[in-house]
Each structure stands twice: as structure tokens, then as C-alpha cells.
Motif scaffolding. Sequence first.
Motif, PDB file in Angstrom:
ATOM      1  N   PRO A  29       0.832  -1.194   0.000  1.00 20.17           N
ATOM      2  CA  PRO A  29       0.000   0.000   0.000  1.00 20.17           C
ATOM      3  C   PRO A  29       0.876   1.257   0.000  1.00 20.17           C
ATOM      4  O   PRO A  29       1.885   1.316   0.692  1.00 20.17           O
ATOM      5  N   GLY A  30       0.497   2.238  -0.802  1.00 24.50           N
ATOM      6  CA  GLY A  30       1.222   3.496  -0.847  1.00 24.50           C
ATOM      7  C   GLY A  30       2.423   3.509  -1.775  1.00 24.50           C
ATOM      8  O   GLY A  30       3.097   4.531  -1.898  1.00 24.50           O
ATOM      9  N   LEU A  31       2.717   2.387  -2.454  1.00 17.98           N
ATOM     10  CA  LEU A  31       3.872   2.346  -3.358  1.00 17.98           C
ATOM     11  C   LEU A  31       3.615   3.246  -4.552  1.00 17.98           C
ATOM     12  O   LEU A  31       2.548   3.211  -5.158  1.00 17.98           O
ATOM     13  N   THR A  52       6.189   1.627 -11.980  1.00 21.45           N
ATOM     14  CA  THR A  52       5.585   2.887 -11.548  1.00 21.45           C
ATOM     15  C   THR A  52       4.086   2.681 -11.504  1.00 21.45           C
ATOM     16  O   THR A  52       3.476   2.350 -12.529  1.00 21.45           O
ATOM     17  N   ARG A  53       3.511   2.851 -10.327  1.00 16.41           N
ATOM     18  CA  ARG A  53       2.058   2.727 -10.195  1.00 16.41           C
ATOM     19  C   ARG A  53       1.421   3.887 -10.947  1.00 16.41           C
ATOM     20  O   ARG A  53       1.779   5.034 -10.765  1.00 16.41           O
ATOM     21  N   GLU A 124       3.955   5.504   3.646  1.00 17.37           N
ATOM     22  CA  GLU A 124       3.632   4.433   4.583  1.00 17.37           C
ATOM     23  C   GLU A 124       3.168   5.004   5.916  1.00 17.37           C
ATOM     24  O   GLU A 124       3.747   5.947   6.426  1.00 17.37           O
ATOM     25  N   SER A 125       2.099   4.400   6.424  1.00 20.14           N
ATOM     26  CA  SER A 125       1.595   4.813   7.732  1.00 20.14           C
ATOM     27  C   SER A 125       2.287   4.027   8.834  1.00 20.14           C
ATOM     28  O   SER A 125       2.259   4.413   9.989  1.00 20.14           O
ATOM     29  N   SER A 126       2.908   2.918   8.442  1.00 21.12           N
ATOM     30  CA  SER A 126       3.665   2.093   9.380  1.00 21.12           C
ATOM     31  C   SER A 126       4.790   1.424   8.607  1.00 21.12           C
ATOM     32  O   SER A 126       4.597   1.015   7.456  1.00 21.12           O
TER      33      SER A 126
END
Length: 189
Positions: A29-31, A52-53, A124-126
Motif C-alpha cells: 500500500p502506498g507504493l 511505476t504505479r 507508509e503509515s507504518s
Amino acid sequence: MSEQHNVVLLTFPDAAAWRTAFDEAQHLPGLRQLAALERSADGLLEVQDTFTRGAGVTTVSSGVLGGLVGLVGGPIGVLLGFAAGAALGNAAEEGRATEGGAGLIMLSPRVPDGGALLVLELRESSPDRADDLASRHGATVERIDAQAFAEQVRAAEHKAEQDTAEQDAAEQNVAEEPKAEGHRPGEGA
């Protein structure tokens, strides 16, 4: 923990271990972007793969928007508007790719001989997911704040441009120096 925009480096001492981690990292997630650098045992560095997303979204979106604006001009206007919009969107994507390439050049010394480096740009949140990915594949993890890293890249690019300009000026000065006439080797002055 609030969301952090980081460049996460996964270093693999064995070059064979990065491929499955690369495939898994695409789903973090977030990549935003991912690149794999590999260095042979004799020191040759290669960019093995990139991801690349959302690649191409800017180009297509700009083309569609240009096509809509071109509706005013009829069918030819739509075609020309789409082409112009797509060209502008592609230029924006190319600019981001160039910046990414400069970042990879700065990170290249961190790739061990016979090893590999995955470079992930992500929000990233974590740190848990990227850390877990690294531990499952035997990689070490390093995080760099994305904004601080971008500033380092810009500073390095600016310095390289200054050095090139100074070198060009020095070469120009040498080329413009007048040649001494009438003096032959072995003759007195």
C-alpha cells in the motif's frame, strides 16, 4: 503514526534474492515507484527492472482532456487536442522519470558487489509491511525521507551543472587564446 513519504532501500547481499521481493513490493500500500539495481561480482551495475504505479495515466488523462477541449474544433480539433494533451502529459511523465534516474545514480554506491538494491518510493503509515518484506527475503532496510532525498538529488544535479559549465568555460578560454606567431622551437626570443 502519521503517513510518511519515504524512499525505502532494501539491500540484498545475494543478487538472486531480489526478484520475488520486487514482485511482492508492487502490492505494498502506498507504493509509487520501485526499481531494482543489481551489481555483478566484478562491479558492473545494471537497472534490472522498474515499476511505476499509474504509469501512463497522466499521458492518457491529458490526451482525453485535450480531446474534450478540441471538441470546439470538430473531429480534427478532437484529434489535434488529444495529440497535444498526450504530448504534454508524456513530457510531465518523462520529467519524473529523469528525476528518478538521477536518484538511482545517487544510490548506486549502496549496491554491494554481487548484490542488489530495491528502491521503493512509498507513503507508509507504518514501517511494518516493508520491514516484513525485507525480513522474509533476507534484506536490510534503510529509510530516507523522500523530500530530503529529492533535495539531495537536486543539489547534486545543480553541482554537476555548475561543474560542466565551469569546464566548458575553461575549454572555451583555451580555444580562444591567441597562438604565438613567429616563434620557432630552438630560436631565441
